[in-house]
Enzyme design. Sequence first.
Site, PDB file in Angstrom:
ATOM      1  N   GLU A 300       0.798  -1.228   0.000  1.00 29.53           N
ATOM      2  CA  GLU A 300       0.000   0.000   0.000  1.00 29.53           C
ATOM      3  C   GLU A 300       0.827   1.272   0.000  1.00 29.53           C
ATOM      4  OE1 GLU A 300       0.373  -2.260   2.427  1.00 29.53           O
ATOM      5  OE2 GLU A 300       0.199  -1.409   4.438  1.00 29.53           O
ATOM      6  N   HIS A 324      -8.037  -3.860  -1.380  1.00 31.77           N
ATOM      7  CA  HIS A 324      -7.315  -3.993  -0.107  1.00 31.77           C
ATOM      8  C   HIS A 324      -6.248  -2.898   0.024  1.00 31.77           C
ATOM      9  CE1 HIS A 324      -5.474  -6.316   3.266  1.00 31.77           C
ATOM     10  NE2 HIS A 324      -4.374  -5.727   2.823  1.00 31.77           N
ATOM     11  N   GLU A 325      -5.419  -2.774  -0.989  1.00 39.87           N
ATOM     12  CA  GLU A 325      -4.338  -1.772  -0.905  1.00 39.87           C
ATOM     13  C   GLU A 325      -4.905  -0.361  -0.881  1.00 39.87           C
ATOM     14  OE1 GLU A 325      -1.881  -3.234   0.055  1.00 39.87           O
ATOM     15  OE2 GLU A 325      -2.225  -5.220  -0.786  1.00 39.87           O
ATOM     16  N   HIS A 328      -6.074   0.540   2.565  1.00 40.80           N
ATOM     17  CA  HIS A 328      -4.980   0.940   3.453  1.00 40.80           C
ATOM     18  C   HIS A 328      -4.747   2.455   3.437  1.00 40.80           C
ATOM     19  CE1 HIS A 328      -3.147  -2.540   5.310  1.00 40.80           C
ATOM     20  NE2 HIS A 328      -2.962  -3.185   4.165  1.00 40.80           N
ATOM     21  N   GLU A 347      -3.980  -4.465   9.259  1.00 42.03           N
ATOM     22  CA  GLU A 347      -4.433  -5.483   8.300  1.00 42.03           C
ATOM     23  C   GLU A 347      -5.868  -5.969   8.528  1.00 42.03           C
ATOM     24  OE1 GLU A 347      -2.957  -5.831   5.634  1.00 42.03           O
ATOM     25  OE2 GLU A 347      -0.941  -5.097   6.054  1.00 42.03           O
ATOM     26  N   ASP A 404       8.005  -9.941  10.541  1.00 40.44           N
ATOM     27  CA  ASP A 404       7.358 -10.720   9.496  1.00 40.44           C
ATOM     28  C   ASP A 404       6.550 -11.886  10.062  1.00 40.44           C
ATOM     29  OD1 ASP A 404       7.405 -10.181   6.813  1.00 40.44           O
ATOM     30  OD2 ASP A 404       8.529 -12.009   6.359  1.00 40.44           O
ATOM     31  N   TYR A 412      -4.992 -10.590   9.759  1.00 40.23           N
ATOM     32  CA  TYR A 412      -5.900 -10.281   8.645  1.00 40.23           C
ATOM     33  C   TYR A 412      -7.327 -10.743   8.930  1.00 40.23           C
ATOM     34  CZ  TYR A 412      -1.931  -9.158   5.589  1.00 40.23           C
ATOM     35  OH  TYR A 412      -0.822  -8.578   5.029  1.00 40.23           O
TER      36      TYR A 412
HETATM   37  N1  BES Z   1       0.872  -4.403   3.816  1.00 46.56           N
HETATM   38  C1  BES Z   1       0.643  -5.694   3.277  1.00 46.56           C
HETATM   39  C2  BES Z   1       1.901  -6.408   2.881  1.00 46.56           C
HETATM   40  C3  BES Z   1       2.902  -6.596   4.005  1.00 46.56           C
HETATM   41  C4  BES Z   1       2.499  -6.835   5.301  1.00 46.56           C
HETATM   42  C5  BES Z   1       4.254  -6.527   3.736  1.00 46.56           C
HETATM   43  C6  BES Z   1       3.447  -6.959   6.313  1.00 46.56           C
HETATM   44  C7  BES Z   1       5.184  -6.676   4.738  1.00 46.56           C
HETATM   45  C8  BES Z   1       4.789  -6.892   6.033  1.00 46.56           C
HETATM   46  C9  BES Z   1      -0.323  -5.638   2.114  1.00 46.56           C
HETATM   47  O1  BES Z   1      -1.326  -4.703   2.264  1.00 46.56           O
HETATM   48  C10 BES Z   1      -1.011  -6.967   2.041  1.00 46.56           C
HETATM   49  O2  BES Z   1      -1.677  -7.306   2.984  1.00 46.56           O
HETATM   50  N2  BES Z   1      -0.850  -7.683   0.940  1.00 46.56           N
HETATM   51  C11 BES Z   1      -1.480  -8.976   0.740  1.00 46.56           C
HETATM   52  C12 BES Z   1      -2.675  -8.876  -0.161  1.00 46.56           C
HETATM   53  C13 BES Z   1      -3.974  -8.734   0.510  1.00 46.56           C
HETATM   54  C14 BES Z   1      -5.091  -8.821  -0.517  1.00 46.56           C
HETATM   55  C15 BES Z   1      -4.240  -9.672   1.645  1.00 46.56           C
HETATM   56  C16 BES Z   1      -0.489  -9.869   0.030  1.00 46.56           C
HETATM   57  O3  BES Z   1       0.549  -9.380  -0.397  1.00 46.56           O
HETATM   58  O4  BES Z   1      -0.771 -11.051  -0.130  1.00 46.56           O
HETATM   59 ZN    ZN Z   2      -2.673  -5.259   3.818  1.00 45.69          ZN
END
Ligand code: BES
Ligand code: ZN
Length: 625
Positions: A300, A324-325, A328, A347, A404, A412
Amino acid sequence: MNMKKNAMFIWYGVWLLVLTTCQSEQKSEKKTMNNENLGAYAKDVHSFARPQEVVMNHLDLDLQVDFDKKILVGKATIHFENKAQGDTIVLDTQGLTIEKVLLDNGKETPFWLGEKVKYLGSALKIKISPESKAVTIHYRTSPQAEALQWLTPQQTAGKQKPFLFTQSQAILARSWVPCQDSPGIRFTYTAKVQVPKDLMAVMSAENPQQRNEKGIYEYKMPQPIPAYLLALAVGDIQFEKIGERSGVYAEPVTLKKAVYEFADLEKMLEAAEKISGIKYPWGRYDVIVLPPSFPFGGMENPRITFATPTILVGDRSLTSLIAHELAHSWSGNLVTNATWNDIWLNEGFTVYFERRIMEALYGKSYFDMLSVLGYEDLQKTLQELGENNEDTKLKLNLKDRNPDEGVTEIAYEKGNFFLLTLENQVGREKFDAFLSNYFKEFSFKTMDTERFVKYLKEKLPEAEKIGIEQWIYEKGLPKNCQKPVSERFVKVAQTIQKYIENQEIDKQATQNWSSHEWLFFLRNLPKNLTKEDLTKLDQQLNFTNSSNSEILTAWFELAIEKEYEKAYPQLANFLQNVGRRKFLMPLYKALLKTEKGKQMAKEIYQKARPNYHFVAVNSLDAIIQ
Ligand code: BES
Ligand code: ZN
């Protein structure tokens, strides 16, 4: 702090009393006290910064992108507020080579780079004086910088030009910019970036829409953001407009497909504004489609979402990722989790908000499909982690761990179902008003779990009935979580039933299925299917050659489990070409379950590893010995 006593730090600079030529440093135009209203900072165990003492509020970047050496070289000027009138500013760094540091009076100042701490990198301590307002750090990144992925032309869609993209979340910004890398600290920024003349560069800021002759681009981000939202992408990219305030950047060979896929961007923006009750606060909303090695689905980055090309499936059925993005932009970018232990606030809210956007555009039946798939994901994660796992709490404890590890379906989906349960308890109208006030009241501020609970109880006292504490501070999934139901999936279940009875797929029933129905179908086939059954299914539906990565992943998982070897060449191909961790993890895990599979996993991984992003390699190394 008495720096001399601190033996851990190595002396790098000399305290020069001699006046040096005055550097013409870029002054920030807007000296907002970005962190003024924060009050006490929540303790962030993933940053060395001490914002109570000195806090940064603006950054001026000046970088050259060197594709040959795979490094960024240049300088970063950090503007700060010296609250405690102390003599040191502490920044986060990871693998940076610091050449020199200048004070705003142009003089060199001493600095100390601390010892490397696992996951966190090294603290950079810089000597300042009570009247200093800025420091300029001359530095270069390491070719191994974890936030940076340098792609050869071969690794791009167009195969002609190299590509670079950053991924700063959660704590990787420090590997390309020395900064206070904590989500509770916000700053505005400007940047000047020099790239090879035939490439274009975009950042999480006001962006160019055209390539320029010199390959020098300038950016401005006038709204304060946390470091994890710093972003840069450089490549053979072109822009195409979608709406008045939205558009797509992509490699030329991908651009048309992306423009088609994201046609509903403006509608999404409008829906999100209506639900949140707040006008989109970041000016433009663009999406850049990255090469397939991008380890996430989406990121995002403000004003410009970074997205995987695996959502370009030709039928617009995977655009909830864009919703989703986009969501955010409010939940996360506007109201930001104070620490990574509070990531569910980013999330969980965003999944809830994403589904509301999809419902507004495509109806309740679409919302229900996403809910059911999300619930299935959550159940799977709960099973894998075990109900007794501390990480099944919404509020996490990631001290001494890689943040991470907090990125699971708990943040989520448990987060989302908590908010849904709240909505059900108080009614949508009240809940929407609550959300809107929450976003308004805490715009450009940070939020931690405790403060949220307090706010929630204050504003929606009747919500207490659902057991807020249990949802947030206890393990597992509370009993009052309603299991979602989808009518469209009931039909899919009927198709499965018919198939079991007569071994034929009802082509008429499946004709208009979206990715979601196919996913539900594959996930809910009977457990006792044999290799022969898969052969027949594949003959009728040709899953092995699907161009939809979601469907492919679900299919390959089955194929591996049943040792349906006909799918293996495509599986190997997929694992070598796609770097999205969400697909790689389940497939490698499935392979590792058998001796033969393990062999195959190792062979493929050996070849593919150099093409994967650090973030994916990190997770995969942990499971593949
Ligand atoms: N912000 C996240 C990606 C992220 C989270 C990167 C924590 C590093 C650490 C992003 O918004 C996200 O949640 N992406 C998901 C997609 C979403 C539709 C659930 C992904 O990349 O799968
Ligand atoms: Zn996210």
